[in-house]
Design a protein around this motif. Structure first.
Motif, PDB file in Angstrom:
ATOM      1  N   GLY A  86       0.821  -1.211   0.000  1.00 38.76           N
ATOM      2  CA  GLY A  86       0.000   0.000   0.000  1.00 38.76           C
ATOM      3  C   GLY A  86       0.847   1.250   0.000  1.00 38.76           C
ATOM      4  O   GLY A  86       0.538   2.241  -0.667  1.00 38.76           O
ATOM      5  N   ALA A  87       1.959   1.220   0.737  1.00 34.08           N
ATOM      6  CA  ALA A  87       2.851   2.382   0.787  1.00 34.08           C
ATOM      7  C   ALA A  87       3.538   2.599  -0.558  1.00 34.08           C
ATOM      8  O   ALA A  87       3.670   3.739  -1.033  1.00 34.08           O
ATOM      9  CB  ALA A  87       3.892   2.190   1.886  1.00 34.08           C
ATOM     10  N   ASP A  88       3.985   1.522  -1.188  1.00 33.09           N
ATOM     11  CA  ASP A  88       4.691   1.631  -2.464  1.00 33.09           C
ATOM     12  C   ASP A  88       3.806   2.206  -3.563  1.00 33.09           C
ATOM     13  O   ASP A  88       4.279   2.908  -4.460  1.00 33.09           O
ATOM     14  CB  ASP A  88       5.206   0.258  -2.901  1.00 33.09           C
ATOM     15  N   ASP A  89       2.508   1.887  -3.501  1.00 34.45           N
ATOM     16  CA  ASP A  89       1.586   2.302  -4.566  1.00 34.45           C
ATOM     17  C   ASP A  89       1.012   3.706  -4.359  1.00 34.45           C
ATOM     18  O   ASP A  89       0.294   4.209  -5.224  1.00 34.45           O
ATOM     19  CB  ASP A  89       0.412   1.311  -4.653  1.00 34.45           C
ATOM     20  N   ALA A  90       1.310   4.348  -3.239  1.00 31.69           N
ATOM     21  CA  ALA A  90       0.659   5.616  -2.892  1.00 31.69           C
ATOM     22  C   ALA A  90       1.385   6.829  -3.456  1.00 31.69           C
ATOM     23  O   ALA A  90       2.559   6.768  -3.823  1.00 31.69           O
ATOM     24  CB  ALA A  90       0.563   5.744  -1.375  1.00 31.69           C
ATOM     25  N   ASP A  91       0.666   7.948  -3.518  1.00 26.37           N
ATOM     26  CA  ASP A  91       1.274   9.234  -3.883  1.00 26.37           C
ATOM     27  C   ASP A  91       1.927   9.876  -2.663  1.00 26.37           C
ATOM     28  O   ASP A  91       2.907  10.615  -2.792  1.00 26.37           O
ATOM     29  CB  ASP A  91       0.197  10.175  -4.449  1.00 26.37           C
ATOM     30  N   VAL A  92       1.366   9.614  -1.490  1.00 25.23           N
ATOM     31  CA  VAL A  92       1.907  10.123  -0.224  1.00 25.23           C
ATOM     32  C   VAL A  92       1.782   9.007   0.811  1.00 25.23           C
ATOM     33  O   VAL A  92       0.787   8.293   0.839  1.00 25.23           O
ATOM     34  CB  VAL A  92       1.131  11.368   0.272  1.00 25.23           C
ATOM     35  N   THR A  93       2.795   8.860   1.638  1.00 23.98           N
ATOM     36  CA  THR A  93       2.728   7.923   2.762  1.00 23.98           C
ATOM     37  C   THR A  93       2.697   8.709   4.059  1.00 23.98           C
ATOM     38  O   THR A  93       3.524   9.602   4.270  1.00 23.98           O
ATOM     39  CB  THR A  93       3.930   6.965   2.772  1.00 23.98           C
ATOM     40  N   ALA A  94       1.744   8.394   4.916  1.00 29.64           N
ATOM     41  CA  ALA A  94       1.670   9.012   6.240  1.00 29.64           C
ATOM     42  C   ALA A  94       2.019   7.952   7.270  1.00 29.64           C
ATOM     43  O   ALA A  94       1.317   6.943   7.397  1.00 29.64           O
ATOM     44  CB  ALA A  94       0.273   9.568   6.496  1.00 29.64           C
ATOM     45  N   LEU A  95       3.130   8.165   7.983  1.00 32.93           N
ATOM     46  CA  LEU A  95       3.542   7.248   9.042  1.00 32.93           C
ATOM     47  C   LEU A  95       2.871   7.671  10.340  1.00 32.93           C
ATOM     48  O   LEU A  95       3.120   8.764  10.854  1.00 32.93           O
ATOM     49  CB  LEU A  95       5.065   7.264   9.211  1.00 32.93           C
ATOM     50  N   ILE A  96       2.003   6.795  10.865  1.00 34.05           N
ATOM     51  CA  ILE A  96       1.284   7.088  12.104  1.00 34.05           C
ATOM     52  C   ILE A  96       2.045   6.442  13.257  1.00 34.05           C
ATOM     53  O   ILE A  96       2.323   5.237  13.236  1.00 34.05           O
ATOM     54  CB  ILE A  96      -0.162   6.533  12.059  1.00 34.05           C
ATOM     55  N   VAL A  97       2.376   7.245  14.269  1.00 33.00           N
ATOM     56  CA  VAL A  97       3.158   6.768  15.408  1.00 33.00           C
ATOM     57  C   VAL A  97       2.366   6.984  16.696  1.00 33.00           C
ATOM     58  O   VAL A  97       1.836   8.081  16.930  1.00 33.00           O
ATOM     59  CB  VAL A  97       4.510   7.516  15.506  1.00 33.00           C
ATOM     60  N   ASP A  98       2.268   5.941  17.500  1.00 34.63           N
ATOM     61  CA  ASP A  98       1.640   6.048  18.817  1.00 34.63           C
ATOM     62  C   ASP A  98       2.626   6.751  19.753  1.00 34.63           C
ATOM     63  O   ASP A  98       3.531   6.125  20.299  1.00 34.63           O
ATOM     64  CB  ASP A  98       1.302   4.651  19.346  1.00 34.63           C
ATOM     65  N   ALA A  99       2.458   8.064  19.910  1.00 32.88           N
ATOM     66  CA  ALA A  99       3.406   8.847  20.701  1.00 32.88           C
ATOM     67  C   ALA A  99       3.347   8.518  22.179  1.00 32.88           C
ATOM     68  O   ALA A  99       4.302   8.777  22.919  1.00 32.88           O
ATOM     69  CB  ALA A  99       3.143  10.338  20.489  1.00 32.88           C
ATOM     70  N   LYS A 100       2.249   7.947  22.614  1.00 29.89           N
ATOM     71  CA  LYS A 100       2.109   7.593  24.029  1.00 29.89           C
ATOM     72  C   LYS A 100       2.999   6.411  24.405  1.00 29.89           C
ATOM     73  O   LYS A 100       3.609   6.387  25.483  1.00 29.89           O
ATOM     74  CB  LYS A 100       0.648   7.257  24.337  1.00 29.89           C
ATOM     75  N   ARG A 101       3.111   5.421  23.505  1.00 33.15           N
ATOM     76  CA  ARG A 101       3.797   4.182  23.855  1.00 33.15           C
ATOM     77  C   ARG A 101       5.131   3.973  23.134  1.00 33.15           C
ATOM     78  O   ARG A 101       5.919   3.122  23.542  1.00 33.15           O
ATOM     79  CB  ARG A 101       2.888   2.984  23.553  1.00 33.15           C
ATOM     80  N   THR A 102       5.389   4.697  22.065  1.00 35.85           N
ATOM     81  CA  THR A 102       6.597   4.454  21.277  1.00 35.85           C
ATOM     82  C   THR A 102       7.798   5.204  21.843  1.00 35.85           C
ATOM     83  O   THR A 102       7.759   6.424  21.998  1.00 35.85           O
ATOM     84  CB  THR A 102       6.389   4.883  19.809  1.00 35.85           C
ATOM     85  N   ARG A 103       8.847   4.475  22.132  1.00 40.26           N
ATOM     86  CA  ARG A 103      10.096   5.104  22.566  1.00 40.26           C
ATOM     87  C   ARG A 103      10.903   5.501  21.332  1.00 40.26           C
ATOM     88  O   ARG A 103      10.862   4.800  20.305  1.00 40.26           O
ATOM     89  CB  ARG A 103      10.931   4.151  23.416  1.00 40.26           C
TER      90      ARG A 103
END
Length: 305
Positions: A86-103
């Motif tokens: 899905g990322a390869d085929d897109a015009d834009v990729t949005a990386l969603i990050v869980d800021a609460k739990r991700t170090r």
């Protein structure tokens, strides 16, 4: 700028990230209605779900992909392959990050950034759940991400309450390439009604079963009959892998499956704007996770071992 010239824009945005980053919740906010499964369990999105919205003269087609994680089973491999596809085929990729739990030094976070480093199209960094994360964590996550990969912009949002989502949607609208619309302007998804109905029931199944039920469970819509009064009779089958799991899904005296069906019917009626009569059946299909046909029905490629 398309708003001034009247030129239409249309393109694809892939929403990627680790399981439970909030991609499905964000998709539902961006579209303005429920399309994707949202549960407390990770890896509940299996297929690439496309949601469509208009932002000014821009049509944005969002692809909510399965979470990216270290795959162990065949189904896991197919889900991760679908996410990167899905990322390869897109015009834009949005990386969603869980800021609460991700170090900032989390291995999975770094691995995704490394994979995005060579992206040939624009990427956006979207830090989610910022209302639950300390400011220092947000700054560190943004710094590490922008050092490892190239992001056109960084957004800080709460997908749950909608904070910051309008600004993100406006930016994405600006980033869409010029061209004709890909779907009718009033269409909000390219999922078939049958698949969407199955996904809704699967969500209710996960919510009701909590940790009692393994991930080796799927729901298929096998019957869709429009009645004379315009209502729809929907026959769905919940497939489990072992006989013991069938009893868990049914519950004592069928109480569990009755509750699941009642909740699913209400959401199906609301999502599809129909009057529905939902009938659920539970069947055992051993090793359905190794059946290529099941993958095709979920829109996934069947991977090797």
């Amino acid at each position: 700028m398309s708003e001034e010239t009247g030129t239409s824009k249309a393109g694809f945005v892939a929403l990627i990230g680790a399981p439970n980053a909030g991609k499905s919740t964000l998709l539902n906010q961006l579209i303005g209605q429920k399309l994707a499964i949202v549960t407390h369990k990770a890896q509940t999105t299996r297929t690439r779900i496309r949601g469509i919205t208009m932002e000014g003269k821009s049509q944005i087609v969002f692809v909510d992909t399965p979470g990216i994680f270290t795959p162990k089973r065949r189904l896991d491999k197919a889900m991760v392959a679908a996410a990167w596809g899905g990322a390869d085929d897109a015009d834009v990729t949005a990386l969603i990050v869980d800021a609460k739990r991700t170090r900032p030094d989390h291995e999975g976070f770094i691995a995704i950034l490394d994979s995005l480093a060579g992206a040939k199209h624009p990427c956006l960094l979207v830090l989610n759940k910022v209302d639950e994360a300390p400011r220092e964590r947000l700054m560190e996550l943004a710094a590490v991400a922008n050092e490892k990969a190239t992001f056109a912009d960084t957004f800080m949002i709460s997908a749950l309450n909608g904070s910051g989502v309008a600004d993100l949607r406006a930016r994405l609208g600006d980033m869409m390439p010029e061209g004709p619309y890909l779907y009718p302007e009033d269409q909000v998804a390219d999922l078939s009604q049958r698949v969407l109905a199955s996904e809704i029931t699967r969500e209710k199944l996960f919510l009701r079963m909590h940790d009692e039920l393994p991930y080796a469970t799927t729901v298929e819509t096998e019957g869709w009959t429009v009645k004379k009064d315009g209502s729809v009779k929907i026959d769905q089958v919940v497939y489990v892998e072992r006989p013991g799991q069938k009893g868990i899904v049914l519950g004592k005296g069928g109480a569990a499956i009755k509750e699941i069906g009642s909740q699913a019917r209400k959401d199906i009626e609301e999502a599809l704007d129909i009057k529905a009569h939902l009938f659920l059946f539970v069947k055992v299909r051993e090793k359905w996770g190794d059946d290529p046909e099941r993958y095709r029905m979920m829109g996934l490629d069947f991977p090797g071992k």
